[in-house]
Every structure is written in C-alpha cells, then in structure tokens.
Design an enzyme around this catalytic site. Structure first.
Site, mmCIF file in Angstrom:
data_model
loop_
_atom_site.group_PDB
_atom_site.id
_atom_site.type_symbol
_atom_site.label_atom_id
_atom_site.label_comp_id
_atom_site.label_asym_id
_atom_site.label_seq_id
_atom_site.Cartn_x
_atom_site.Cartn_y
_atom_site.Cartn_z
ATOM 1 C CG HIS A 1 -10.135 -5.754 0.765
ATOM 2 N ND1 HIS A 1 -10.402 -6.827 1.589
ATOM 3 C CD2 HIS A 1 -8.814 -5.490 0.923
ATOM 4 C CE1 HIS A 1 -9.305 -7.180 2.231
ATOM 5 N NE2 HIS A 1 -8.318 -6.392 1.843
ATOM 6 C CG ASN B 1 -0.786 -7.089 -1.203
ATOM 7 O OD1 ASN B 1 -1.393 -7.731 -2.061
ATOM 8 N ND2 ASN B 1 -1.278 -6.890 0.014
ATOM 9 C CD GLU C 1 -4.828 -7.779 1.948
ATOM 10 O OE1 GLU C 1 -5.706 -7.015 2.394
ATOM 11 O OE2 GLU C 1 -3.614 -7.514 2.030
ATOM 12 C CG ASP D 1 -13.011 -8.930 2.127
ATOM 13 O OD1 ASP D 1 -12.840 -8.012 1.295
ATOM 14 O OD2 ASP D 1 -12.738 -8.797 3.335
ATOM 15 C CD GLU E 1 -2.820 -1.342 2.365
ATOM 16 O OE1 GLU E 1 -2.821 -0.446 3.227
ATOM 17 O OE2 GLU E 1 -3.530 -2.363 2.452
HETATM 18 O O1 G3I Z 1 -3.079 -5.610 18.723
HETATM 19 C C1 G3I Z 1 -4.292 -5.536 19.443
HETATM 20 C C2 G3I Z 1 -4.355 -6.612 20.434
HETATM 21 O O2 G3I Z 1 -3.313 -6.473 21.354
HETATM 22 C C3 G3I Z 1 -5.721 -6.592 21.113
HETATM 23 O O3 G3I Z 1 -5.836 -7.738 21.909
HETATM 24 C C4 G3I Z 1 -6.847 -6.589 20.088
HETATM 25 C C5 G3I Z 1 -8.193 -6.468 20.736
HETATM 26 O O4 G3I Z 1 -9.144 -5.990 19.831
HETATM 27 O O5 G3I Z 1 -6.652 -5.544 19.177
HETATM 28 C C6 G3I Z 1 -5.450 -5.759 18.495
HETATM 29 O O6 G3I Z 1 -5.204 -5.056 17.334
HETATM 30 C C7 G3I Z 1 -6.108 -5.216 16.251
HETATM 31 C C8 G3I Z 1 -5.515 -6.170 15.222
HETATM 32 O O7 G3I Z 1 -6.315 -6.158 14.056
HETATM 33 C C9 G3I Z 1 -5.394 -7.592 15.711
HETATM 34 O O8 G3I Z 1 -6.656 -8.114 16.004
HETATM 35 C C10 G3I Z 1 -6.276 -3.847 15.686
HETATM 36 O O9 G3I Z 1 -6.979 -3.041 16.617
HETATM 37 C C11 G3I Z 1 -7.026 -3.911 14.390
HETATM 38 O O10 G3I Z 1 -7.007 -2.611 13.800
HETATM 39 C C12 G3I Z 1 -6.349 -4.890 13.470
HETATM 40 O O11 G3I Z 1 -7.078 -4.911 12.252
HETATM 41 C C13 G3I Z 1 -6.414 -5.489 11.152
HETATM 42 C C14 G3I Z 1 -6.162 -4.443 10.087
HETATM 43 O O12 G3I Z 1 -5.560 -5.055 8.961
HETATM 44 C C15 G3I Z 1 -5.264 -3.334 10.591
HETATM 45 O O13 G3I Z 1 -4.905 -2.474 9.562
HETATM 46 C C16 G3I Z 1 -7.301 -6.580 10.602
HETATM 47 O O14 G3I Z 1 -7.398 -7.638 11.544
HETATM 48 C C17 G3I Z 1 -6.720 -7.126 9.301
HETATM 49 O O15 G3I Z 1 -7.654 -7.968 8.680
HETATM 50 C C18 G3I Z 1 -6.427 -5.972 8.346
HETATM 51 O O16 G3I Z 1 -5.850 -6.489 7.186
HETATM 52 C C19 G3I Z 1 -5.512 -5.536 6.167
HETATM 53 C C20 G3I Z 1 -4.273 -6.051 5.480
HETATM 54 O O17 G3I Z 1 -3.250 -6.293 6.413
HETATM 55 C C21 G3I Z 1 -3.794 -5.069 4.402
HETATM 56 N N1 G3I Z 1 -4.872 -4.745 3.478
HETATM 57 C C22 G3I Z 1 -6.135 -4.320 4.092
HETATM 58 C C23 G3I Z 1 -6.612 -5.344 5.103
HETATM 59 C C24 G3I Z 1 -7.973 -4.975 5.674
HETATM 60 O O18 G3I Z 1 -7.915 -3.788 6.395
#
Ligand code: G3I
Length: 305
Positions: free
Chosen positions: A206, A170, A235, A237, A127
């Site tokens: 997405h 990516n 990715e 969906d 990105e």
């Molecule tokens: O790290 C904390 C953790 O310590 C805590 O226990 C937990 C409780 O909710 O939160 C955790 O962080 C979250 C993390 O996912 C792990 O679950 C973040 O708040 C949350 O923002 C994070 O979201 C991820 C997101 O990327 C962040 O940018 C999504 O799971 C993940 O699916 C998403 O994936 C991205 C790709 O990497 C790149 N392309 C877009 C895609 C969708 O956004």
C-alpha cells in the site's frame, strides 16, 4: 496480450484484484473483473468476523459467492485471512489461553477445509509485527495469550488442514528493507531452518506519497525468495494520479518480474469507486471503470499492449 491477466500469464504470473461480493451484481464491476483479472482475493468475506462471528457457527455465504464467481471463470483465489487482530469478533478476545488456542486452530481448520482445493495461497497470519524500529510483535489476543509460538502453531495447523495450499505470512510496511521486514525475514528464516511449514510471503504494498515504492523493493523481495519461499504482491495500491502513480505501478511490476519466485500481483480493488481509501484514487480503473495511465503502465510493464 491485451489484458492484465493474459499479459501476466505470458510471464508465468497471475494478476488479481481484491473483490467484494456485494459489488459482483454491478455489471461494469463484474465485466472489468472478468476481462482483466485472473485471480481474486475476497476483500472482507473470509475474515474471522465474516466466517465465524459466533463461536462454532461458520458462515460462508458471501465468501462462497466470490469463490464461485472466480472458479466458474477459471480465476485463481487467494485466501485472506485466517489469523489477524483486526475484524476479529469480540468473543475471541474474551477467551482464556487454552480456549483461545483451540478456537484459533478450529477456525483455521474449518475455514481451510471448507475451501480445500480451491485456494492457491492462504494468508495464514496477517500483520503480526509492529511498525517502527523495534521489530517486535504486535499486541493481539493471539500474541498476548499464546505468545510468540502462535504463528508457528497457526502454520502447522494450516498445513494439516489443506496440504496443497501455499501458506503465506502477509504484512504491510515490509516492502523495503527495514526493521519490520527484517523481523519477518528472521521469522521466515527460522521457520525454514526448523522445517516449520511456510511457502510464501505476501507484501501488501500500500503506497502513497509519504511512502512510495522503496528503492530496495526488488532487493527485499529477492532476499525473501532466497530463503526458499515464493513472494507475492498481495494488496497493491498507490495513492495519487497520472504519471507519478503510473511510474510507481510500473516499478512494482518490473520488480516482481525480475524476481523469479514472485508468482503474482494482486491490486486491492477493481475500481477507485470502491477503494478502502475513502476519497482516494489508488487503483487502475477510475470510478467510471475507465483505464487510467497506471493501467497502461502495468500492461506495458507486463509486456502487453
Ligand atoms: O461489516 C460491516 C457491514 O455489516 C456494514 O454493512 C458496512 C457498512 O459500511 O460496514 C461493514 O464493515 C466494513 C467492512 O470493511 C466491510 O465493508 C468495515 O466498517 C470496514 O472497516 C471494513 O474495511 C476493510 C478493512 O480492511 C478493515 O480492516 C476494507 O474494506 C478492506 O479493504 C481492508 O483491507 C485490509 C486488508 O484486509 C489487510 N491489509 C490492509 C487492508 C487495507 O486496510
């Protein structure tokens, strides 16, 4: 073939899912993953904030869990991701230019060497371009301090760290022909013409009702493939439900199968229950792990039944 992975294999592709380590202990999650998919991408576990939260201290526990789960079952692993502006620990943004350069290269080297031989493709840079019509780079500590050359430097470092891994760029909103995908296209063309190592481009894919699968999706994949790189759906969906969702999924699979260098498809999660889209239903299995119409459409498009 009666599973996504087996059907994809018959077409010379893999079919993967993003996986979260903390769900592997849930038996329905693990059994769905194990029976249907033959590639995994750790959803968050390989990101910088998970692997090097403190400078120079590398933590691979949860990523190793996902990799071990996959390897012991013969699944491939995609590495996601080494250099990204998001999920970046704050210490990185605080570094000066020279320090940032060495931190970036060290991060790539340490993480890739830890997984050497276990990752089929790495999202080296994720990105790096802005949305919209400018085709410009996105502001990030890497872009702002190291300049346009940071992507090339990251790929050269990555090649040295694990020469057998395929190195991918990516991004999202690059799925059709548009200003953003043109900018990525120009980057890849430039890299290929100058011998900068790059092997693949990931199209996140997405989709939702405001941005469905574009009509030129296949043509866009093909123009990148024609530059001499593999393309991967990384990715996938699709927001929605029922037939509309199923048709979008089917279009993606058919496009990939029509492009010989489209080597595989990854959906961004196993079940709607744990999708990153908080209240969405964008995946192939519902919250109870039942197969949705979209599942049937994908299996059929892959030639399975
Ligand atoms: O790290 C904390 C953790 O310590 C805590 O226990 C937990 C409780 O909710 O939160 C955790 O962080 C979250 C993390 O996912 C792990 O679950 C973040 O708040 C949350 O923002 C994070 O979201 C991820 C997101 O990327 C962040 O940018 C999504 O799971 C993940 O699916 C998403 O994936 C991205 C790709 O990497 C790149 N392309 C877009 C895609 C969708 O956004």
């Amino acid at each position: 073939a009666s599973t996504l992975g087996a059907a994809a294999t018959e077409k010379g592709r893999y079919f993967g899912a993003a996986v979260a380590a903390n769900h592997l202990g849930e038996s329905a999650y693990a059994s769905t993953l194990n029976s249907e998919f033959n590639s995994v991408t750790p959803e968050n576990e390989m990101k910088w904030d998970a692997t090097e939260r403190t400078r120079g201290t590398f933590t691979f526990g949860s990523a190793d869990q996902v990799v071990n789960h996959a390897q012991s079952r013969g699944m491939k692993v995609r590495g996601h991701t080494l250099v990204w502006h998001s999920q970046l620990p704050s210490w990185v943004a605080g570094l000066g230019t020279a320090d940032l350069r060495s931190a970036m290269n060290n991060h790539i080297t340490q993480v890739m060497q830890h997984y050497k031989g276990k990752i089929h493709s790495w999202d080296v840079v994720n990105e790096a371009f802005q949305d919209g019509s400018s085709g410009a780079r996105r502001s990030s500590p890497f872009q702002d301090k190291l300049g346009n050359g940071f992507i090339e430097e990251a790929f050269r470092t990555a090649r040295a760290a694990d020469p057998a891994a395929k190195l991918c760029y990516n991004d999202y909103n690059t799925d059709g022909v548009n200003a953003k995908s043109n900018a990525v296209y120009n980057l890849v063309r430039d890299f290929k013409s100058r011998g900068v190592p790059i092997d693949c481009v990931g199209f996140q894919s997405h989709f939702n009702s405001a941005s469905p699968v574009p009509s030129d999706y296949q043509a866009n994949l093909q123009r990148f493939a024609d530059l001499g790189v593999d393309v991967q759906i990384t990715e996938l969906d699709v927001e929605g439900s029922g037939t509309a969702q199923a048709n979008n999924y089917s279009n993606v699979v058919r496009a990939c199968l029509a492009v010989s260098r489209c080597t595989g498809i990854t959906v961004w999660g196993v079940t709607d229950k744990y999708s990153w889209r908080a209240s969405g239903t964008p995946l192939l299995f519902d919250g109870n792990y039942a197969k949705k119409p979209a599942y049937g459409a994908v299996l059929t498009a892959l030639g399975g039944s």
